[in-house]
Design an enzyme around this catalytic site. Structure first.
Site, PDB file in Angstrom:
ATOM      1  N   HIS A 143       0.729 -11.428   2.711  1.00 35.60           N
ATOM      2  CA  HIS A 143      -0.363 -10.763   1.977  1.00 35.60           C
ATOM      3  C   HIS A 143      -1.143 -11.737   1.086  1.00 35.60           C
ATOM      4  O   HIS A 143      -2.377 -11.735   1.088  1.00 35.60           O
ATOM      5  CB  HIS A 143       0.225  -9.612   1.159  1.00 35.60           C
ATOM      6  CG  HIS A 143      -0.749  -8.533   0.835  1.00 35.60           C
ATOM      7  ND1 HIS A 143      -0.384  -7.223   0.686  1.00 35.60           N
ATOM      8  CD2 HIS A 143      -2.096  -8.556   0.635  1.00 35.60           C
ATOM      9  CE1 HIS A 143      -1.451  -6.490   0.410  1.00 35.60           C
ATOM     10  NE2 HIS A 143      -2.496  -7.281   0.372  1.00 35.60           N
ATOM     11  N   TYR A 184       0.838  -1.204   0.000  1.00 32.64           N
ATOM     12  CA  TYR A 184       0.000   0.000   0.000  1.00 32.64           C
ATOM     13  C   TYR A 184       0.878   1.261   0.000  1.00 32.64           C
ATOM     14  O   TYR A 184       0.358   2.371  -0.142  1.00 32.64           O
ATOM     15  CB  TYR A 184      -0.937   0.049   1.219  1.00 32.64           C
ATOM     16  CG  TYR A 184      -1.895  -1.112   1.354  1.00 32.64           C
ATOM     17  CD1 TYR A 184      -2.080  -2.031   0.327  1.00 32.64           C
ATOM     18  CD2 TYR A 184      -2.620  -1.297   2.529  1.00 32.64           C
ATOM     19  CE1 TYR A 184      -2.955  -3.104   0.476  1.00 32.64           C
ATOM     20  CE2 TYR A 184      -3.503  -2.360   2.677  1.00 32.64           C
ATOM     21  CZ  TYR A 184      -3.652  -3.264   1.658  1.00 32.64           C
ATOM     22  OH  TYR A 184      -4.515  -4.318   1.814  1.00 32.64           O
TER      23      TYR A 184
HETATM   24  N1  LIG Z   1      -5.576  -8.627   2.092  1.00 30.81           N
HETATM   25  C1  LIG Z   1      -5.943  -8.249   0.891  1.00 30.81           C
HETATM   26  O1  LIG Z   1      -5.608  -8.890  -0.117  1.00 30.81           O
HETATM   27  C2  LIG Z   1      -6.809  -7.032   0.749  1.00 30.81           C
HETATM   28  C3  LIG Z   1      -7.422  -6.757  -0.467  1.00 30.81           C
HETATM   29  C4  LIG Z   1      -8.257  -5.621  -0.548  1.00 30.81           C
HETATM   30  C5  LIG Z   1      -8.423  -4.801   0.580  1.00 30.81           C
HETATM   31  N2  LIG Z   1      -7.776  -5.091   1.741  1.00 30.81           N
HETATM   32  C6  LIG Z   1      -7.953  -4.252   2.964  1.00 30.81           C
HETATM   33  O2  LIG Z   1      -9.352  -4.107   3.195  1.00 30.81           O
HETATM   34  C7  LIG Z   1      -9.662  -2.720   3.304  1.00 30.81           C
HETATM   35  C8  LIG Z   1     -11.080  -2.420   2.871  1.00 30.81           C
HETATM   36  O3  LIG Z   1     -11.317  -2.889   1.567  1.00 30.81           O
HETATM   37  P1  LIG Z   1     -11.811  -1.967   0.355  1.00 30.81           P
HETATM   38  O4  LIG Z   1     -11.342  -0.592   0.550  1.00 30.81           O
HETATM   39  O5  LIG Z   1     -11.434  -2.699  -0.866  1.00 30.81           O
HETATM   40  O6  LIG Z   1     -13.393  -2.079   0.447  1.00 30.81           O
HETATM   41  P2  LIG Z   1     -14.558  -1.517   1.404  1.00 30.81           P
HETATM   42  O7  LIG Z   1     -14.005  -1.099   2.711  1.00 30.81           O
HETATM   43  O8  LIG Z   1     -15.608  -2.561   1.346  1.00 30.81           O
HETATM   44  O9  LIG Z   1     -15.098  -0.267   0.585  1.00 30.81           O
HETATM   45  C9  LIG Z   1     -14.454   0.971   0.573  1.00 30.81           C
HETATM   46  C10 LIG Z   1     -15.319   1.919  -0.232  1.00 30.81           C
HETATM   47  O10 LIG Z   1     -16.578   2.085   0.427  1.00 30.81           O
HETATM   48  C11 LIG Z   1     -16.825   3.466   0.680  1.00 30.81           C
HETATM   49  N3  LIG Z   1     -17.470   3.549   1.988  1.00 30.81           N
HETATM   50  C12 LIG Z   1     -16.913   3.362   3.211  1.00 30.81           C
HETATM   51  N4  LIG Z   1     -17.819   3.518   4.180  1.00 30.81           N
HETATM   52  C13 LIG Z   1     -18.995   3.813   3.580  1.00 30.81           C
HETATM   53  C14 LIG Z   1     -20.282   4.085   4.071  1.00 30.81           C
HETATM   54  N5  LIG Z   1     -20.558   4.112   5.377  1.00 30.81           N
HETATM   55  N6  LIG Z   1     -21.263   4.352   3.157  1.00 30.81           N
HETATM   56  C15 LIG Z   1     -21.009   4.343   1.835  1.00 30.81           C
HETATM   57  N7  LIG Z   1     -19.795   4.080   1.321  1.00 30.81           N
HETATM   58  C16 LIG Z   1     -18.792   3.819   2.185  1.00 30.81           C
HETATM   59  C17 LIG Z   1     -15.469   4.145   0.653  1.00 30.81           C
HETATM   60  O11 LIG Z   1     -15.593   5.475   0.206  1.00 30.81           O
HETATM   61  P3  LIG Z   1     -14.905   6.760   0.923  1.00 30.81           P
HETATM   62  O12 LIG Z   1     -13.485   6.421   1.244  1.00 30.81           O
HETATM   63  O13 LIG Z   1     -15.015   7.799  -0.147  1.00 30.81           O
HETATM   64  O14 LIG Z   1     -15.736   7.083   2.129  1.00 30.81           O
HETATM   65  C18 LIG Z   1     -14.714   3.297  -0.371  1.00 30.81           C
HETATM   66  O15 LIG Z   1     -15.009   3.730  -1.674  1.00 30.81           O
HETATM   67  C19 LIG Z   1      -8.595  -2.041   2.432  1.00 30.81           C
HETATM   68  O16 LIG Z   1      -8.487  -0.666   2.726  1.00 30.81           O
HETATM   69  C20 LIG Z   1      -7.379  -2.842   2.839  1.00 30.81           C
HETATM   70  O17 LIG Z   1      -6.895  -2.389   4.089  1.00 30.81           O
HETATM   71  C21 LIG Z   1      -6.973  -6.198   1.833  1.00 30.81           C
END
Ligand SMILES: NC(=O)c1ccc[n+]([C@@H]2O[C@H](COP(=O)([O-])OP(=O)(O)OC[C@H]3O[C@@H](n4cnc5c(N)ncnc54)[C@H](OP(=O)(O)O)[C@@H]3O)[C@@H](O)[C@H]2O)c1
Length: 300
Positions: free
Chosen positions: A130, A68
């Site tokens: 990861h 990241y």
């Molecule tokens: N281990 C892995 O392989 C892996 C892969 C992917 C992700 N991850 C981790 O998982 C975390 C979360 O995953 P993600 O970012 O892919 O998906 P997510 O958390 O499901 O979705 C994030 C999106 O949802 C929006 N959002 C957040 N809260 C909201 C709410 N209350 N209402 C409406 N929209 C909302 C955010 O927008 P805004 O920011 O504009 O509010 C952003 O666009 C990542 O940040 C990372 O740390 C790990």
């Protein structure tokens, strides 16, 4: 550090003195907040601000990764927050992840030390692999390096991400050390019941990435929207509450302060069994957000 707790029943859960988030107890005895903060793709000044705001809002589990490219701002936000708030550093779990290109026994130990240096903290609370990258086939070396780093005190807890049941069996057989967590893709459209059962057998806590379903979040689906109306909360809060009641730890990412606050505020209502079942019924075999099958997806 905390009593055994069941986050699906907040009244059973232990609360830290400075944050109202319940915790789960890991198989190594340490506590893990029941909801964490995702940091991809937060970087630079905006990333620093978002992580600071999240800590101010009460998040005590922060999920970063080498890939990241934000360990520096995550570490600085935690250091500044601890200094300015007086919150005990031990209440915060900083989590980062070893990238695929560093799996080898010749590279992994230095990679962990580099993460620690970028974070600028005295230890990494949770270090994950990861992705398993089974085609490259060096995840067993990576796991041995994490276990060694834990023995050397660089890392407090060790876990994995995107491991299948077979990958888990390999590393447990090699080292007799069971990962504390496995962070997997998990949201209503891909509910991972088989992996959650495998985790329960091993005593591994499930962390959920893309817990809302990111761009495909099923906010408008009837089961989610109607539960939101019944409980007077947002669809995102319904989905995060669904995770908590499943026993998985969601890591929602938001750069929006109001959403950060709302995403933590999921312990004041409970979904019924019928509501839980209706949300789980959204799952589909092809529900992954991209082609991230851990048996074939390689990420360096
Ligand atoms: N281990 C892995 O392989 C892996 C892969 C992917 C992700 N991850 C981790 O998982 C975390 C979360 O995953 P993600 O970012 O892919 O998906 P997510 O958390 O499901 O979705 C994030 C999106 O949802 C929006 N959002 C957040 N809260 C909201 C709410 N209350 N209402 C409406 N929209 C909302 C955010 O927008 P805004 O920011 O504009 O509010 C952003 O666009 C990542 O940040 C990372 O740390 C790990």
């Amino acid at each position: 550090m905390s009593n055994p707790s069941n986050p699906s029943n907040p009244s059973n859960s232990s609360n830290s003195s400075n944050s109202s988030i319940p915790t789960l107890t890991l198989n190594d005895g340490h506590a893990l907040p029941a909801v964490g903060f995702g940091t991809y793709p937060l970087q630079g000044d905006a990333g620093y601000r978002a992580v600071r705001q999240a800590l101010d809002a009460g998040y005590r589990l922060i999920d970063s990764a080498v890939n990241y490219e934000n360990e520096g701002v995550v570490g600085k936000a935690i250091r500044d927050f601890v200094t300015e708030s007086g919150v005990d550093r031990d209440e915060i779990t900083v989590q980062t992840k070893l990238p695929g290109r560093h799996h080898g026994a010749d590279r992994a130990p230095a990679s962990i030390e580099e993460s620690l240096a970028r974070l600028g903290l005295e230890r990494i609370d949770m270090m994950l692999i990861h992705w398993p990258n089974p085609i490259t086939g060096r995840y067993r070396e990576a796991w041995a390096a994490l276990v060694d780093a834990r023995e050397r005190g660089l890392v407090r807890s060790v876990g994995v991400s995107n491991f299948t049941a077979a990958h888990l069996s390999d590393i447990i057989a090699d080292t007799d050390v069971t990962p504390a967590v496995n962070q997997i893709e998990l949201h209503p459209c891909f509910s991972q019941s088989e992996m959650r059962r495998a985790h329960a057998r091993h005593g591994i806590v499930t962390e959920a990435w893309s817990p809302l379903g990111k761009r495909e979040a099923p906010f408008d689906q009837e089961s989610v929207a109607s539960a939101a109306e019944v409980h007077g909360v947002s669809p995102a809060q319904v989905i995060l509450r669904w995770h908590v009641q499943l026993g998985s730890v969601p890591l929602p990412k938001s750069a929006t302060p109001e959403r950060q606050v709302a995403n933590l505020d999921v312990f004041g209502f409970a979904l019924s069994d019928d509501e839980m079942a209706a949300i789980s019924a959204l799952t589909r075999p092809d529900g992954r957000l991209f082609d991230g099958d851990p048996d074939t997806h390689e990420e360096m």
